[in-house]
Enzyme design. Structure first.
Site, PDB file in Angstrom:
ATOM      1  N   TRP A  72      -3.054  -2.605  -1.477  1.00  0.00           N
ATOM      2  CA  TRP A  72      -2.662  -3.983  -1.811  1.00  0.00           C
ATOM      3  C   TRP A  72      -3.355  -4.825  -0.749  1.00  0.00           C
ATOM      4  O   TRP A  72      -2.965  -4.806   0.415  1.00  0.00           O
ATOM      5  CB  TRP A  72      -1.145  -4.094  -1.725  1.00  0.00           C
ATOM      6  CG  TRP A  72      -0.546  -5.344  -2.282  1.00  0.00           C
ATOM      7  CD1 TRP A  72      -0.149  -5.555  -3.575  1.00  0.00           C
ATOM      8  CD2 TRP A  72      -0.218  -6.539  -1.572  1.00  0.00           C
ATOM      9  NE1 TRP A  72       0.398  -6.814  -3.702  1.00  0.00           N
ATOM     10  CE2 TRP A  72       0.369  -7.444  -2.499  1.00  0.00           C
ATOM     11  CE3 TRP A  72      -0.354  -6.966  -0.246  1.00  0.00           C
ATOM     12  CZ2 TRP A  72       0.816  -8.712  -2.142  1.00  0.00           C
ATOM     13  CZ3 TRP A  72       0.085  -8.234   0.109  1.00  0.00           C
ATOM     14  CH2 TRP A  72       0.659  -9.093  -0.836  1.00  0.00           C
TER      15      TRP A  72
ATOM     16  N   ARG B  47       5.020   0.033  -6.291  1.00  0.00           N
ATOM     17  CA  ARG B  47       5.006  -0.755  -5.061  1.00  0.00           C
ATOM     18  C   ARG B  47       3.998  -1.905  -5.137  1.00  0.00           C
ATOM     19  O   ARG B  47       4.047  -2.823  -4.332  1.00  0.00           O
ATOM     20  CB  ARG B  47       4.621   0.150  -3.877  1.00  0.00           C
ATOM     21  CG  ARG B  47       5.623   1.230  -3.599  1.00  0.00           C
ATOM     22  CD  ARG B  47       5.019   2.308  -2.705  1.00  0.00           C
ATOM     23  NE  ARG B  47       4.663   1.827  -1.394  1.00  0.00           N
ATOM     24  CZ  ARG B  47       5.453   1.861  -0.334  1.00  0.00           C
ATOM     25  NH1 ARG B  47       6.656   2.372  -0.436  1.00  0.00           N
ATOM     26  NH2 ARG B  47       5.059   1.413   0.830  1.00  0.00           N
TER      27      ARG B  47
ATOM     28  N   GLU C 182       9.078 -14.329 -11.561  1.00  0.00           N
ATOM     29  CA  GLU C 182       8.282 -13.216 -11.047  1.00  0.00           C
ATOM     30  C   GLU C 182       7.803 -12.268 -12.141  1.00  0.00           C
ATOM     31  O   GLU C 182       6.738 -11.690 -12.023  1.00  0.00           O
ATOM     32  CB  GLU C 182       8.973 -12.471  -9.897  1.00  0.00           C
ATOM     33  CG  GLU C 182      10.197 -11.694 -10.212  1.00  0.00           C
ATOM     34  CD  GLU C 182      10.791 -11.008  -8.978  1.00  0.00           C
ATOM     35  OE1 GLU C 182      10.084 -10.781  -7.992  1.00  0.00           O
ATOM     36  OE2 GLU C 182      11.991 -10.680  -9.027  1.00  0.00           O
TER      37      GLU C 182
ATOM     38  N   ASN D 113      -1.747   2.559   6.009  1.00  0.00           N
ATOM     39  CA  ASN D 113      -0.896   1.417   5.628  1.00  0.00           C
ATOM     40  C   ASN D 113      -0.582   0.634   6.896  1.00  0.00           C
ATOM     41  O   ASN D 113      -0.323   1.231   7.938  1.00  0.00           O
ATOM     42  CB  ASN D 113       0.450   1.892   5.058  1.00  0.00           C
ATOM     43  CG  ASN D 113       0.315   2.431   3.668  1.00  0.00           C
ATOM     44  OD1 ASN D 113      -0.754   2.385   3.082  1.00  0.00           O
ATOM     45  ND2 ASN D 113       1.412   2.945   3.142  1.00  0.00           N
ATOM     46  N   GLY D 114      -0.532  -0.691   6.771  1.00  0.00           N
ATOM     47  CA  GLY D 114      -0.198  -1.511   7.934  1.00  0.00           C
ATOM     48  C   GLY D 114      -1.374  -2.368   8.336  1.00  0.00           C
ATOM     49  O   GLY D 114      -2.306  -2.580   7.555  1.00  0.00           O
TER      50      GLY D 114
ATOM     51  N   LYS E 226       6.641  -4.126  -4.219  1.00  0.00           N
ATOM     52  CA  LYS E 226       8.054  -3.767  -4.137  1.00  0.00           C
ATOM     53  C   LYS E 226       8.575  -3.883  -2.723  1.00  0.00           C
ATOM     54  O   LYS E 226       9.694  -4.282  -2.482  1.00  0.00           O
ATOM     55  CB  LYS E 226       8.238  -2.340  -4.673  1.00  0.00           C
ATOM     56  CG  LYS E 226       9.681  -1.873  -4.725  1.00  0.00           C
ATOM     57  CD  LYS E 226      10.473  -2.682  -5.741  1.00  0.00           C
ATOM     58  CE  LYS E 226      11.947  -2.358  -5.725  1.00  0.00           C
ATOM     59  NZ  LYS E 226      12.713  -3.357  -6.493  1.00  0.00           N
TER      60      LYS E 226
ATOM     61  N   HIS F  24      19.004 -35.720  -8.644  1.00  0.00           N
ATOM     62  CA  HIS F  24      18.262 -36.258  -7.488  1.00  0.00           C
ATOM     63  C   HIS F  24      16.767 -35.939  -7.583  1.00  0.00           C
ATOM     64  O   HIS F  24      16.075 -35.939  -6.574  1.00  0.00           O
ATOM     65  CB  HIS F  24      18.851 -35.699  -6.190  1.00  0.00           C
ATOM     66  CG  HIS F  24      20.290 -36.071  -6.001  1.00  0.00           C
ATOM     67  ND1 HIS F  24      20.701 -37.352  -5.724  1.00  0.00           N
ATOM     68  CD2 HIS F  24      21.413 -35.332  -6.093  1.00  0.00           C
ATOM     69  CE1 HIS F  24      22.015 -37.390  -5.636  1.00  0.00           C
ATOM     70  NE2 HIS F  24      22.473 -36.178  -5.854  1.00  0.00           N
TER      71      HIS F  24
ATOM     72  N   LYS G 269      13.949 -14.356 -11.035  1.00  0.00           N
ATOM     73  CA  LYS G 269      13.685 -13.247 -11.963  1.00  0.00           C
ATOM     74  C   LYS G 269      12.701 -13.690 -13.037  1.00  0.00           C
ATOM     75  O   LYS G 269      11.748 -12.988 -13.339  1.00  0.00           O
ATOM     76  CB  LYS G 269      14.966 -12.771 -12.657  1.00  0.00           C
ATOM     77  CG  LYS G 269      15.908 -11.911 -11.877  1.00  0.00           C
ATOM     78  CD  LYS G 269      15.451 -10.508 -11.572  1.00  0.00           C
ATOM     79  CE  LYS G 269      14.662 -10.432 -10.295  1.00  0.00           C
ATOM     80  NZ  LYS G 269      15.337 -10.341  -9.060  1.00  0.00           N
TER      81      LYS G 269
ATOM     82  N   CYS H 214       0.823  -1.207   0.000  1.00  0.00           N
ATOM     83  CA  CYS H 214       0.000   0.000   0.000  1.00  0.00           C
ATOM     84  C   CYS H 214       0.857   1.258   0.000  1.00  0.00           C
ATOM     85  O   CYS H 214       1.964   1.269   0.540  1.00  0.00           O
ATOM     86  CB  CYS H 214      -0.879   0.045   1.242  1.00  0.00           C
ATOM     87  SG  CYS H 214      -1.927  -1.383   1.416  1.00  0.00           S
TER      88      CYS H 214
ATOM     89  N   GLU I  27      18.630 -17.009  -8.336  1.00  0.00           N
ATOM     90  CA  GLU I  27      18.200 -15.652  -8.668  1.00  0.00           C
ATOM     91  C   GLU I  27      17.687 -15.584 -10.111  1.00  0.00           C
ATOM     92  O   GLU I  27      16.686 -14.917 -10.384  1.00  0.00           O
ATOM     93  CB  GLU I  27      19.383 -14.687  -8.433  1.00  0.00           C
ATOM     94  CG  GLU I  27      19.171 -13.245  -8.838  1.00  0.00           C
ATOM     95  CD  GLU I  27      18.019 -12.553  -8.127  1.00  0.00           C
ATOM     96  OE1 GLU I  27      17.442 -13.115  -7.191  1.00  0.00           O
ATOM     97  OE2 GLU I  27      17.674 -11.432  -8.552  1.00  0.00           O
TER      98      GLU I  27
HETATM   99  O1  M6R Z   1      13.393  -5.001   0.030  1.00  0.00           O
HETATM  100  P1  M6R Z   1      13.966  -6.375   0.273  1.00  0.00           P
HETATM  101  O2  M6R Z   1      15.311  -6.534  -0.361  1.00  0.00           O
HETATM  102  O3  M6R Z   1      13.996  -6.734   1.720  1.00  0.00           O
HETATM  103  O4  M6R Z   1      12.962  -7.347  -0.454  1.00  0.00           O
HETATM  104  C1  M6R Z   1      13.092  -8.732  -0.343  1.00  0.00           C
HETATM  105  C2  M6R Z   1      12.242  -9.422  -1.377  1.00  0.00           C
HETATM  106  O5  M6R Z   1      10.892  -9.131  -1.191  1.00  0.00           O
HETATM  107  C3  M6R Z   1      12.644  -9.009  -2.806  1.00  0.00           C
HETATM  108  O6  M6R Z   1      13.997  -9.246  -3.039  1.00  0.00           O
HETATM  109  C4  M6R Z   1      11.800  -9.755  -3.843  1.00  0.00           C
HETATM  110  O7  M6R Z   1      12.144 -11.107  -3.852  1.00  0.00           O
HETATM  111  C5  M6R Z   1      11.986  -9.106  -5.201  1.00  0.00           C
HETATM  112  N1  M6R Z   1      10.732  -9.013  -5.875  1.00  0.00           N
HETATM  113  C6  M6R Z   1      12.953  -9.805  -6.064  1.00  0.00           C
HETATM  114  O8  M6R Z   1      13.059  -9.313  -7.349  1.00  0.00           O
END
Ligand code: M6R
Length: 596
Positions: free
Chosen positions: A69, A28, A475, A95-96, A591, A491, A472, A2, A468
């Site tokens: 959100w 975000r 997501e 927010n929260g 984000k 395995h 990527k 949010c 990673e």
């Molecule tokens: O802000 P942060 O680095 O703590 O965020 C951690 C994860 O939420 C963040 O890396 C997430 O996996 C990303 N979408 C990766 O691209």
């Protein structure tokens, strides 16, 4: 997650200022939006879906807005913020999470109309106003009733004030000559001001022509201390790129240099923040991409500085009663500095007596503020939800921390540490070379963008980069992708290999597992699987085994994870673009993940 944006001041275009601010917060992640401003009652615009390009124009010098959100209650117009009091004279964006909202509702017999926890706030403010308290005092009394986390902004149709408060969720005030802006993050303010005040937990501010800062528990006035932000507004714009993600990938050579600025002197690491910190053990806590950076850090710190390291998911660390001995340094890695799981793990570590060093990108973020020591990554605002340049700068700092402790613990010679420092300074040039070949990666993406699954395989220090690469891809393109240490493939995952399943191998020559990776490639080839290989330039053996080669400059072991990261980011990007995905704002993702 949010987002909040609000304005009060001398300008009459508050509604469009707030709309533009909410647009800046879109990255975000959100599923509905709303704007409120005072008229006879509160006027309200809110919808499920995207913020429109054009919005009703009505003069107003005060407005607040929110991107939601969903957590409590479905994605509906009714549940979208801002929420109103029963008499429609108070509006609040929140927010929260208000954890005790049900108790508050029954204690004050409030009439909730929505399925959100947030609606309790305007109803409570209205309750206190009806007891003849001032607006400010009604907000303050309401805040004292709430448990959980919140950043809130409240307005009343009868007052020309914006009242804001924070407990656990970030809220930033920006000052301009025409008034005050309020935002959930700094990038959204950069177009208006670089002079910001980051609210602390337990603080509220009353904003009109002036600003009054208070502790809302003790009702005492505080001196506001504004800071100047050195981020450039252009870093929060696309500057001609189709997506923020591509822009941020391309910025990486520069961001590495920014991270290193002033941190290498006379060919040696210069990290005065670490003076006097000599850990016997390091625990790294992080989530997602930052967790992957942490595993690279484990290879570097254990391998070169000989310090035992464990890397933990922050969300698991907190709940398993971990052993944290004296002389353990906990390193929290977080781009946003607001990730709820990492923050909770950090607090747990501190409770157990650990010193906490954080590696953060966002200045004055909660994780940065609650750590004993902070090293900022200086990547500038990262607007794409998929973390790219922040990741590379996290690696850069972990590399420098390794050089620092390798020097301190004398696990590497002075000459070797000097080489590490010289090497990392030349890294941006090598990354430029890889970026120059992006057209070739786009061509490969054209052959695979319709795949339904993909495997990413690497060994040793390349294994976290395989994870990673898979993250990527999944997501932003929604293709199911898994990352594995290459040897683990046999395995289980090997059962999936067929002609439709591409395997992306990290097979560069700079690690001692090179030969073993070749054997793993043979195993895939023997089963008809397609292979895309990241190989050291000129490597004929890998060329013979792979269907596609992405060539990389030869480099040393410790820098290799940086270089192999770049093609995997580009591969995910081009695949997602060919699939016409919403790359900068992938579905369901946020984000900054501020809920546990
Ligand atoms: O802000 P942060 O680095 O703590 O965020 C951690 C994860 O939420 C963040 O890396 C997430 O996996 C990303 N979408 C990766 O691209």
């Amino acid at each position: 997650m949010c987002g909040i944006f609000a304005y009060v001041g001398g300008r009459k275009d508050a509604i469009s200022l707030v709309r533009d601010g909410l647009k800046q917060l879109e990255y975000r992640g959100y599923d509905s939006w709303g704007i409120a401003y005072p008229k006879n009652e509160i006027a309200l615009l809110k919808e499920v879906g995207h913020i429109p390009d054009k919005i009703l124009e009505e003069p107003s010098s005060l407005a607040l807005g929110h991107t939601r959100w969903a957590t409590h209650g479905g994605v509906t117009r009714l549940n979208a913020h801002p929420h109103l009091s029963s008499n429609k004279k108070i509006a609040v964006a929140h927010n929260g999470i208000i954890e005790n909202f049900e108790q508050v509702v029954s204690k004050y017999d409030l009439d909730m109309k929505t399925k959100t926890d947030s609606e309790v706030i305007p109803l409570l403010i209205e309750y206190f106003l009806e007891q003849s308290y001032s607006f400010e005092e009604s907000v303050r009394r309401s805040l004292q009733e709430l448990e959980g986390t919140f950043a809130i902004v409240a307005i009343s149709s009868a007052h020309k004030e914006l009242i804001v408060a924070r407990l656990g969720s970030p809220l930033i005030i920006g000052e301009t000559k025409d008034g005050f802006f309020v935002s959930s993050d700094i990038p959204a303010l950069l177009g208006h001001t670089k002079k910001v005040l980051v609210l602390n937990d337990g603080e509220m501010a009353i904003l009109s022509g002036s600003l009054e800062l208070k502790n809302f528990y003790e009702n005492v006035s505080l001196d506001p201390s504004f800071i100047e932000i050195d981020w450039d507004v252009s870093t929060a714009e696309k500057s001609g790129y189709k997506h923020f993600m591509l822009k941020e990938i391309m910025e990486q050579p520069k961001t590495i240099l920014d991270t290193l600025q002033g941190r290498i002197k006379d060919h040696q690491p210069l990290l005065p923040e670490l003076e006097g910190i000599n850990p016997k053990r390091i625990i790294i806590i992080a989530c997602g991409t930052s967790w992957h950076a942490g595993i690279v850090g484990e290879f570097l710190l254990e391998g070169l500085a000989k310090i035992p390291v464990e890397v933990e998911y922050a969300s698991e660390f907190r709940y398993r009663d971990p052993l944290v001995e004296k002389d353990t340094l906990v390193v929290a890695i977080s781009q946003s500095g607001e990730t709820a799981d990492t923050l909770a793990a950090l607090r747990e570590a501190k409770k157990k007596g650990a010193k906490v060093l954080s590696i953060c990108n966002v200045m004055e973020s909660t994780i940065a503020r609650e750590s004993d020591i902070v090293l900022y990554t200086r990547a500038g605002p990262e607007m794409g939800v998929a973390s790219t340049k922040a990741f590379i700068t996290q690696l850069t700092l972990l590399y420098l921390i390794t050089a620092h402790y390798a020097s301190k613990n004398k696990t590497l010679s002075v000459r070797q540490v000097q080489d590490m420092c010289d090497d990392v300074l030349s890294l941006p040039r090598y990354i430029e070379q890889v970026l120059d070949e992006k057209g070739q990666i786009e061509e490969i993406a054209k052959e695979y963008f319709e795949s339904r699954n993909a495997l990413f395989l690497g060994r040793g220090i390349h294994y976290p980069i395989a994870l990673e690469g898979a993250l990527k891809l999944k997501e932003i393109s929604y293709i199911h992708a898994e990352g594995y240490p290459a040897a683990e493939m046999k395995h289980g995952p090997i059962a999936l290999i067929d002609v439709n399943m591409p395997s992306i191998f990290i097979a560069t020559r700079d690690t001692h597992t090179y030969e073993k990776v070749l054997s793993n490639m043979q195993e895939v080839r023997a089963r008809g699987g397609k292979i895309i290989a990241l190989a050291t330039s000129g490597d004929r053996r890998v060329t013979e085994l792979a269907d596609h080669i992405i060539s990389l400059p030869r480099t040393r072991y410790a820098l290799s994870p940086f270089l192999v990261t770049i093609p995997l980011q580009l591969f995910a990007y081009y695949i997602a673009d060919l699939r016409d995905c919403n790359i900068d704002k992938p579905r369901n993702l946020a984000k900054s993940v501020t809920v546990e």
